[in-house]
Design a protein around this motif. Structure first.
Motif, PDB file in Angstrom:
ATOM      1  N   MET A   1       6.280   9.860 -11.193  1.00 54.36           N
ATOM      2  CA  MET A   1       5.803  10.712 -10.108  1.00 54.36           C
ATOM      3  C   MET A   1       5.483   9.903  -8.866  1.00 54.36           C
ATOM      4  N   ILE A   2       5.837  10.468  -7.740  1.00 57.10           N
ATOM      5  CA  ILE A   2       5.573   9.821  -6.455  1.00 57.10           C
ATOM      6  C   ILE A   2       4.275  10.377  -5.866  1.00 57.10           C
ATOM      7  N   LEU A   3       3.430   9.496  -5.335  1.00 55.61           N
ATOM      8  CA  LEU A   3       2.266   9.962  -4.588  1.00 55.61           C
ATOM      9  C   LEU A   3       2.614   9.969  -3.106  1.00 55.61           C
ATOM     10  N   TYR A   4       2.467  11.134  -2.477  1.00 59.09           N
ATOM     11  CA  TYR A   4       2.757  11.294  -1.058  1.00 59.09           C
ATOM     12  C   TYR A   4       1.434  11.402  -0.288  1.00 59.09           C
ATOM     13  N   PRO A   5       0.978  10.328   0.355  1.00 57.97           N
ATOM     14  CA  PRO A   5      -0.216  10.465   1.207  1.00 57.97           C
ATOM     15  C   PRO A   5       0.107  11.387   2.386  1.00 57.97           C
ATOM     16  N   ALA A   6      -0.822  12.293   2.689  1.00 63.43           N
ATOM     17  CA  ALA A   6      -0.579  13.293   3.723  1.00 63.43           C
ATOM     18  C   ALA A   6      -1.223  12.890   5.044  1.00 63.43           C
ATOM     19  N   ILE A   7      -0.447  13.029   6.098  1.00 66.74           N
ATOM     20  CA  ILE A   7      -0.974  12.870   7.450  1.00 66.74           C
ATOM     21  C   ILE A   7      -0.709  14.178   8.180  1.00 66.74           C
ATOM     22  N   ALA A  42      -0.921  -0.285   1.479  1.00 65.61           N
ATOM     23  CA  ALA A  42      -1.547  -0.116   0.151  1.00 65.61           C
ATOM     24  C   ALA A  42      -0.500   0.065  -0.943  1.00 65.61           C
ATOM     25  N   GLY A  43       0.770   0.278  -0.530  1.00 62.96           N
ATOM     26  CA  GLY A  43       1.847   0.339  -1.518  1.00 62.96           C
ATOM     27  C   GLY A  43       2.540   1.675  -1.691  1.00 62.96           C
ATOM     28  N   CYS A  44       2.247   2.654  -0.839  1.00 63.89           N
ATOM     29  CA  CYS A  44       2.895   3.959  -1.030  1.00 63.89           C
ATOM     30  C   CYS A  44       4.389   3.873  -0.718  1.00 63.89           C
ATOM     31  N   ASP A  45       5.162   4.708  -1.389  1.00 63.69           N
ATOM     32  CA  ASP A  45       6.624   4.704  -1.248  1.00 63.69           C
ATOM     33  C   ASP A  45       7.131   5.790  -0.305  1.00 63.69           C
ATOM     34  N   ALA A 228     -12.513   9.487  -2.177  1.00 67.23           N
ATOM     35  CA  ALA A 228     -12.659  10.042  -3.525  1.00 67.23           C
ATOM     36  C   ALA A 228     -11.501   9.606  -4.424  1.00 67.23           C
ATOM     37  N   LEU A 229     -10.375   9.281  -3.804  1.00 65.56           N
ATOM     38  CA  LEU A 229      -9.193   8.835  -4.541  1.00 65.56           C
ATOM     39  C   LEU A 229      -8.749   7.494  -3.965  1.00 65.56           C
ATOM     40  N   ASP A 230      -8.726   6.479  -4.804  1.00 65.42           N
ATOM     41  CA  ASP A 230      -8.279   5.153  -4.387  1.00 65.42           C
ATOM     42  C   ASP A 230      -6.757   5.101  -4.475  1.00 65.42           C
ATOM     43  N   LEU A 231      -6.115   4.806  -3.352  1.00 67.10           N
ATOM     44  CA  LEU A 231      -4.655   4.881  -3.299  1.00 67.10           C
ATOM     45  C   LEU A 231      -3.993   3.912  -4.276  1.00 67.10           C
ATOM     46  N   LYS A 232      -4.479   2.684  -4.331  1.00 67.83           N
ATOM     47  CA  LYS A 232      -3.847   1.706  -5.237  1.00 67.83           C
ATOM     48  C   LYS A 232      -3.997   2.118  -6.693  1.00 67.83           C
ATOM     49  N   ALA A 233      -5.166   2.640  -7.046  1.00 68.75           N
ATOM     50  CA  ALA A 233      -5.374   3.092  -8.422  1.00 68.75           C
ATOM     51  C   ALA A 233      -4.490   4.292  -8.725  1.00 68.75           C
TER      52      ALA A 233
END
Length: 240
Positions: A1-7, A42-45, A228-233
């Motif tokens: 699963m991919i994590l998509y940080p939202a802007i 932080a490593g997001c794809d 509340a959510l650590d991106l690397k974790a």
């Protein structure tokens, strides 16, 4: 699963809304490109971008910050909000956007979705934003009587790259995602599904990962900004 940080972009700044209410915006960063770089470093794809003003206006409004993000960041980005004709789709993709998200037009002009998906394979996603199972359009301001799953199924043969499914009642509320509805939608179609709305902890991501349906990824916004959510974790939890 991919994590998509939202802007989410409103008036040039990175903000988060509560359940889509433009009057309930919290500004988290007035330099969206710098925010995007924090996520990348932080490593997001991937990055998930939304032109909130554009969603209401029906045309791009926050083009400048989106272009700044595309210039600075070397990871693919997807964008939704105000993309409602082929010229806008072509313009964004030509500027380096990896994927456009079509929401309102998926209801109002599904032929455009099909045309775009044929013209730009792998670069067109459908955004399905639902309140109590029914699709909302135009920045979530207008309710329809269209069932979210029925809409998703209608694009089964269109060649769209993904469906971004947002439970509006959960968005920005930090109450957890609607895992059951997201999993049910993902099982109903063969199109990759991305979960959005309410992802606020590692436990939420694990619940989506282990929901029994094969999800492409999950979008998170406020939880990343609030800490509340650590991106690397989170990235570590979702890596295969």
């Amino acid at each position: 699963m991919i994590l998509y940080p939202a802007i989410d972009l409103k008036d040039g700044s990175a903000v988060r809304l509560l359940r889509g209410d433009m009057g309930a915006a919290t500004v988290f960063n007035d330099d969206p490109a710098a925010q995007a770089m924090e996520f990348v470093e932080a490593g997001c794809d991937w990055l998930h971008l939304v032109d909130l003003n554009g969603a209401f206006a029906g045309a791009p409004v926050n083009a400048a910050p989106v272009e700044a993000i595309l210039e600075r960041c070397r990871v693919p980005a997807q964008l939704g909000g105000g993309i409602r004709d082929m010229a806008t789709i072509e313009a964004w993709l030509s500027k380096g956007l990896a994927r456009v998200i079509l929401g309102t037009v998926a209801v109002e002009n599904p032929a455009l979705v099909r045309e775009a998906a044929r013209a730009f394979p792998g670069q067109v996603a459908v955004g399905i934003d639902a309140r109590n199972g029914l699709v909302a359009t135009k920045g979530w301001a207008e309710e329809t009587d269209v069932d979210a799953t029925d809409l998703a199924k209608s694009f089964e043969d269109a060649g769209v790259a993904a469906i971004i499914y947002t439970d509006i009642n959960r968005d920005g509320a930090m109450q957890g995602p609607n895992v059951e509805a997201t999993a049910a939608l993902a099982r109903a179609v063969s199109i990759p599904v991305i979960a959005s709305g309410g992802v606020s902890s590692l436990d939420d991501l694990i619940a989506l990962r282990d929901c029994g349906a094969s999800l492409n990824g999950a979008i998170s916004g406020r939880a990343l900004y609030d800490g509340a959510l650590d991106l690397k974790a989170a990235l570590a939890v979702l890596k295969p």
